[in-house]
Design a protein around this motif. Structure first.
Motif, PDB file in Angstrom:
ATOM      1  N   GLN A 108      36.050  38.870  44.369  1.00  0.00           N
ATOM      2  CA  GLN A 108      34.679  38.797  43.884  1.00  0.00           C
ATOM      3  C   GLN A 108      34.660  39.069  42.381  1.00  0.00           C
ATOM      4  O   GLN A 108      35.357  39.966  41.906  1.00  0.00           O
ATOM      5  N   VAL A 109      33.866  38.293  41.657  1.00  0.00           N
ATOM      6  CA  VAL A 109      33.762  38.441  40.208  1.00  0.00           C
ATOM      7  C   VAL A 109      32.284  38.411  39.829  1.00  0.00           C
ATOM      8  O   VAL A 109      31.529  37.551  40.315  1.00  0.00           O
ATOM      9  N   ASP A 124      32.023  24.684  43.811  1.00  0.00           N
ATOM     10  CA  ASP A 124      32.032  24.555  42.354  1.00  0.00           C
ATOM     11  C   ASP A 124      33.286  25.204  41.779  1.00  0.00           C
ATOM     12  O   ASP A 124      33.810  26.177  42.312  1.00  0.00           O
ATOM     13  N   MET A 125      33.772  24.653  40.663  1.00  0.00           N
ATOM     14  CA  MET A 125      34.995  25.126  40.037  1.00  0.00           C
ATOM     15  C   MET A 125      34.660  25.894  38.760  1.00  0.00           C
ATOM     16  O   MET A 125      33.702  25.579  38.059  1.00  0.00           O
ATOM     17  N   CYS A 133      39.605  28.364  39.570  1.00  0.00           N
ATOM     18  CA  CYS A 133      39.067  29.022  40.767  1.00  0.00           C
ATOM     19  C   CYS A 133      37.992  28.156  41.395  1.00  0.00           C
ATOM     20  O   CYS A 133      37.305  27.404  40.717  1.00  0.00           O
ATOM     21  N   ARG A 134      37.841  28.324  42.708  1.00  0.00           N
ATOM     22  CA  ARG A 134      36.796  27.609  43.451  1.00  0.00           C
ATOM     23  C   ARG A 134      35.847  28.628  44.076  1.00  0.00           C
ATOM     24  O   ARG A 134      36.282  29.652  44.604  1.00  0.00           O
ATOM     25  N   ILE A 135      34.542  28.328  44.020  1.00  0.00           N
ATOM     26  CA  ILE A 135      33.528  29.201  44.595  1.00  0.00           C
ATOM     27  C   ILE A 135      33.498  29.008  46.115  1.00  0.00           C
ATOM     28  O   ILE A 135      33.432  27.882  46.606  1.00  0.00           O
ATOM     29  N   GLN A 150      31.976  34.825  45.090  1.00  0.00           N
ATOM     30  CA  GLN A 150      33.150  34.997  45.948  1.00  0.00           C
ATOM     31  C   GLN A 150      34.089  33.827  45.689  1.00  0.00           C
ATOM     32  O   GLN A 150      33.670  32.661  45.734  1.00  0.00           O
ATOM     33  N   LEU A 151      35.348  34.122  45.418  1.00  0.00           N
ATOM     34  CA  LEU A 151      36.348  33.089  45.157  1.00  0.00           C
ATOM     35  C   LEU A 151      37.119  32.771  46.432  1.00  0.00           C
ATOM     36  O   LEU A 151      37.234  33.603  47.331  1.00  0.00           O
TER      37      LEU A 151
END
Length: 202
Positions: A108-109, A124-125, A133-135, A150-151
């Motif tokens: 998580q970011v 989404d990237m 990273c992908r969402i 969340q990745l």
């Protein structure tokens, strides 16, 4: 080592692209009980398949030169998700940063600068510190433009607050592990071909 950006030209722009992660782990199953054990490791790397249509000889020559250059060599191809160069959500494309320091292996970011009520959608990237990273799930920013996402895979390295986040054509570096078997062609036309690439570090 030379990093080549994928040219946005007729010769090098694929008709379609498949971008998928190669997880670090595995699955074992008991032959007697069917019990399943999964083992995972942090991280994960991208693989890409670029599909090209029939081309004229001059166009195919440009593509052959580029791909052969990054095949089993020290050179890299800088590639974004051609099928989805920008998020489908409404998040700001510039000025977005990591809002709270994210540790190594974080999934998580928290992002700052997204815009009040702006969104990112599943799939989404984005690029964080050079990692593509992908969402995993849709997210919406609060009134202050902060959003927690969340990745689909862990961060490979810790990222400090203030790290820039790329949403417009975020990239990763790729090579062709195996030589492309360029199909036989006529004097004028070259049949379609698929190029397989794997992500590597710089």
């Amino acid at each position: 080592m030379t990093i080549y950006a994928l040219p946005n030209t007729r010769a090098c722009r694929p008709a379609s692209m498949l971008l998928y992660q190669t997880p670090l782990g595995g699955v074992t199953r008991s032959p007697l009980t069917g019990d399943t054990k999964t083992v995972s490791s942090p991280g994960g790397w991208w693989s890409a398949e670029l599909t090209y249509p029939d081309q004229h000889q001059d166009e195919r020559g440009i593509l052959e030169g580029l791909i052969d250059t990054i095949t089993r060599s020290e050179h890299r191809l800088q590639l974004w998700n051609v099928s989805r160069p920008q998020p489908r959500g409404t998040c700001n494309l510039t000025g977005v940063t990591v809002g709270v320091a994210a540790g190594q292996f974080a999934q998580q970011v928290t992002l700052y600068g997204c815009g009040a009520g702006r969104t990112l959608t599943a799939g989404d990237m984005l690029g964080i510190g050079g990692q593509l990273c992908r969402i995993a799930f849709a997210a919406t920013a609060n009134a202050s433009g902060q959003m927690t996402v969340q990745l689909t895979s862990d961060l490979r390295q810790a990222r400090a607050a203030g790290t820039a986040v790329v949403l417009d054509r975020p990239t990763a570096l790729f090579v062709a592990v195996d030589p492309v078997q360029w199909p036989a062609s006529s004097a004028r036309r070259c049949p379609g071909v698929t190029v397989q690439l794997v992500e590597v570090s710089a």
